[in-house]
Design an enzyme around this catalytic site. Sequence first.
Site, PDB file in Angstrom:
ATOM      1  N   ASP A  81      -6.185 -10.662  34.741  1.00  0.00           N
ATOM      2  CA  ASP A  81      -7.406  -9.983  34.305  1.00  0.00           C
ATOM      3  C   ASP A  81      -8.611 -10.809  34.751  1.00  0.00           C
ATOM      4  OD1 ASP A  81      -7.815  -7.509  32.272  1.00  0.00           O
ATOM      5  OD2 ASP A  81      -9.547  -8.833  32.193  1.00  0.00           O
TER       6      ASP A  81
ATOM      7  N   ASP B 298      -3.288  -0.613  35.173  1.00  0.00           N
ATOM      8  CA  ASP B 298      -3.848   0.136  34.042  1.00  0.00           C
ATOM      9  C   ASP B 298      -5.367   0.041  34.183  1.00  0.00           C
ATOM     10  OD1 ASP B 298      -4.127   1.506  31.656  1.00  0.00           O
ATOM     11  OD2 ASP B 298      -3.883  -0.282  30.421  1.00  0.00           O
TER      12      ASP B 298
ATOM     13  N   CYS C   1      -6.604   5.943  30.682  1.00  0.00           N
ATOM     14  CA  CYS C   1      -6.664   6.674  29.417  1.00  0.00           C
ATOM     15  C   CYS C   1      -7.791   7.704  29.501  1.00  0.00           C
ATOM     16  CB  CYS C   1      -6.854   5.730  28.227  1.00  0.00           C
ATOM     17  SG  CYS C   1      -8.286   4.643  28.332  1.00  0.00           S
TER      18      CYS C   1
END
EC number: 2.1.1.-
Length: 404
Positions: free
Chosen positions: A256, A301, A354
């Site tokens: 990340d 993601d 999402c």
Amino acid sequence: MRFHKNLTDGVIEALEKIFNEGAYADRALESLLKHNRQWGSRDRGFVAETVYEIVRWKRLYAEIAGAASPYSRADLYRILGAWALLKGHSLPAWPEFSGLEEKEIRDLHANLVKQRKFRESVPDWLDRLGAESLGEEAWTRELEALNQQAPVVLRANTLRTTPEALRTQLEKEGFKTDFIEGYPWALKLQQRANVFRTQAFRDGWFEVQDASSQKVAPFLEAGPGMRVVDACAGAGGKTLHLAALMENRGQLLALDVYPAKLEELQRRARRAGAYNIEARAITSSKVVKRLEGKADRVLIDAPCSGLGVLRRNPDAKWKLDPGFVETVCQTQRDLLREYSRMVKPGGKVVYATCSILPAENHLQVAEFLEGEAGKGFRLLKEEAVFPSREGFDGFYMAQLERVG
């Protein structure tokens, strides 16, 4: 319901931070409750639920109250009063509520809800974008679903326990749950409650994770002994699920760009008993380049608009703007092109968001496959999860195989 001045003042304080200062709703509430530890569970529940209700329906209540941003304290009290009257509560004879008449409020509400942008409480630009992207009927269905309160869903951590044993333990601690058909690790609380104080949580037996989110890690088809990269790991919800699926065997790299998130991931991993996770901050392009062609599985993601999770993050719709959506789509293109290089031939990549917008989902994947970077990949399967259909958060997943 009886209003208490200290509680209503707390609601107003939180709304000021969220609406006028741009604070995230969960953080504003966390700060407020932390500074008012004397409030009991019922008081805390009232404050939290009222704040989230008003945040969710801000546009509708503000229009009824005749309030405009930036909201004065008087505006916020009128908004709170409009909410209370429409919920059937009687207002106390406080000067902050003077001039609010129930009939007038209800008449205004009846007229406004004829328009979807007020009825579902969304900005004009977002209402247009959703209708153009999904179609009028589908967008209306999704908005209605996204304005429902999200259930609390847990994921049993199979490194520590089983779903059945977790359910038994939680019931001993006073929390009743139900299994969810089709979601093997999921338990849904029958009533909303603070499960973070349970012994089961302290022992690492579960994580709070929506049922739709629990679909992502198994979609990657990662197994024990593999080298797996979670390229946008964040605080690690899906990383921890991958570790459980890998049975702590193999190498799981959590990447990340935000080191603080990775620190939180490592803390959660210790509680969960996930020992095959290695966290690496992406401080330069070299971190990714060193991994090119070396992973069996890569999860991307990707950052997204978050339109699939508005039920639990209703303040997001007031922070989004068209420019952000365009920017995040470009970020997704860049990440898919660059991070997919980490997978070896024969390996698999899962791209997930999402969001429920096609531009962030299947259209993004189609563009990648048509471009130079996607020539060595083929789409194996994809799945779109819609709140109106499944009753959980909106998600999208695409599984790609590198064939050359």
